[in-house]
Design a protein around this motif. Structure first.
Motif, mmCIF file in Angstrom:
data_model
loop_
_atom_site.group_PDB
_atom_site.id
_atom_site.type_symbol
_atom_site.label_atom_id
_atom_site.label_comp_id
_atom_site.label_asym_id
_atom_site.label_seq_id
_atom_site.Cartn_x
_atom_site.Cartn_y
_atom_site.Cartn_z
ATOM 1 N N GLY A 62 0.805 -1.223 0.000
ATOM 2 C CA GLY A 62 0.000 0.000 0.000
ATOM 3 C C GLY A 62 0.828 1.258 0.000
ATOM 4 N N HIS A 63 2.069 1.165 -0.472
ATOM 5 C CA HIS A 63 2.977 2.310 -0.400
ATOM 6 C C HIS A 63 2.481 3.483 -1.251
ATOM 7 N N GLY A 68 0.177 9.099 -2.632
ATOM 8 C CA GLY A 68 -0.958 9.885 -3.073
ATOM 9 C C GLY A 68 -1.467 10.842 -2.010
ATOM 10 N N LEU A 69 -1.498 10.402 -0.745
ATOM 11 C CA LEU A 69 -1.961 11.276 0.328
ATOM 12 C C LEU A 69 -1.064 12.503 0.462
ATOM 13 N N VAL A 129 -7.813 3.990 -0.316
ATOM 14 C CA VAL A 129 -7.347 5.351 -0.594
ATOM 15 C C VAL A 129 -7.612 5.734 -2.040
ATOM 16 N N LYS A 130 -7.361 4.783 -2.958
ATOM 17 C CA LYS A 130 -7.613 5.040 -4.384
ATOM 18 C C LYS A 130 -9.092 5.354 -4.625
ATOM 19 N N VAL A 131 -9.990 4.602 -4.014
ATOM 20 C CA VAL A 131 -11.432 4.833 -4.172
ATOM 21 C C VAL A 131 -11.821 6.181 -3.563
ATOM 22 N N LEU A 132 -11.239 6.503 -2.412
ATOM 23 C CA LEU A 132 -11.527 7.799 -1.776
ATOM 24 C C LEU A 132 -11.094 8.954 -2.657
ATOM 25 N N ALA A 216 7.477 8.269 1.360
ATOM 26 C CA ALA A 216 6.522 8.180 0.254
ATOM 27 C C ALA A 216 5.713 9.470 0.165
ATOM 28 N N GLY A 217 5.309 10.018 1.315
ATOM 29 C CA GLY A 217 4.556 11.263 1.330
ATOM 30 C C GLY A 217 5.358 12.429 0.783
#
Length: 321
Positions: A62-63, A68-69, A129-132, A216-217
């Protein structure tokens, strides 16, 4: 400053100076400069996953969610604050804070799982997260939802990207050789034995997960302000697989291997995109998993496992280059 430090400064400043000269002379056009920046950004993200998987032994799929966030958080803030680079700093700090909070809240329960179960749990989080992000415009219209987010201020320059790239390597290297890093490595080797000798495995698993997710962020922030456009598809499951492949190819627990693999991987894909037709490139969805399976069977710790450049080792680290 001793001779070793001069060599280190040369290794850090040499590539930067060469690329800046090539850019100023017009030898490197904006397209290839952007590709170099993207290679450095994906390296920063890969170093974060290497910390989670390579050094702490926690299998994460889930990296890309934290990538993305970080990107969306910073982009939203800088689009609404018109304070120049000060708004970028606020966006960066806000993105880091968001990733820390989310990774802690997610990591604390799911890191009790192991192996494939942990991978499935992190994969589920990435899909959520992708769906959100796909439906974010229902709650926050400026995020764009499935249409994407446009008009993001372009703050990411090559010097800024290179600065974060160097900081990422130095910080992760020092983390690995700190007491916390050694505790994370002991968990990777045998979490039951580590627990028996007094290592708080839950604490250090969570610390490693949060710390790796932050990179990642940060990479997501740089990505958002490089391309000025974001779409949820930029942070789907395949992006997590890309980073996982880089870490495995470079070698689990190898900073040097991750850096080399990320840069080669980026330029290889870009070269193939120029040479091969799109129909063949779509086969990457088959080639990537096959490549990952072959490597994990033949070299479970990755192709470059155990490799580390001299300046990234401590004086008592005897691994060969």
């Amino acid at each position: 400053m001793d001779k070793k430090n001069y060599h280190l400064m040369g290794l850090i400043l040499g590539p930067f100076a060469v690329i800046m000269v090539l850019i100023s002379l017009g030898i490197l056009n904006p397209y290839w400069t952007q590709i170099i920046q993207f290679a450095l950004i994906i390296t920063i993200s890969s170093l974060g996953l290497n910390l989670i998987y390579g050094y702490t032994g926690q299998f994460s799929l889930g990296h890309a969610a934290f990538y993305g966030l970080g990107a969306y958080c910073s982009a939203f803030i800088t689009k609404n604050l018109h304070w120049g680079y000060f708004s970028f700093i606020i966006g960066l700090l806000s993105a880091i804070s968001l990733v820390v909070v989310v990774s802690f809240l997610i990591g604390l329960p799911i890191l009790r799982l192991k192996s494939d179960y942990l991978g499935i749990a992190t994969l589920g989080f990435g899909i959520i997260v992708k769906v959100l992000l796909d439906n974010a415009d229902a709650l926050i219209p400026p995020l764009g939802g499935s249409r994407g987010m446009l008009g993001i201020p372009k703050f990411t320059s090559f010097p800024l990207t290179y600065l974060f790239f160097v900081i990422a390597i130095i910080v992760i290297r020092n983390f690995v050789f700190s007491n916390v890093g050694r505790a994370c490595i002991s968990i990777r080797e045998d979490d039951i034995a580590a627990d028996c000798v007094g290592v708080n495995t839950t604490k250090y698993k969570t610390l490693g997960f949060v710390f790796g997710s932050v990179f990642a962020g940060v990479a997501g922030v740089l990505y958002a302000h490089l391309y000025s456009f974001l779409h949820p598809s930029n942070f789907d499951f395949l992006k997590s697989i890309d980073v996982l492949l880089i870490v495995v190819l470079g070698g689990l627990g190898s900073i040097s291997g991750t850096v080399i693999a990320a840069i080669i991987w980026t330029f290889l894909l870009e070269g193939l995109r120029v040479v091969l037709p799109p129909q063949i490139l779509d086969w990457r969805l088959v080639i990537y998993p096959l490549l990952l399976i072959i490597i994990m069977v033949l070299r479970p710790m990755g192709l470059g496992s155990g490799m580390e450049f001299k300046f990234l080792r401590t004086s008592n680290d005897k691994r060969e280059r």
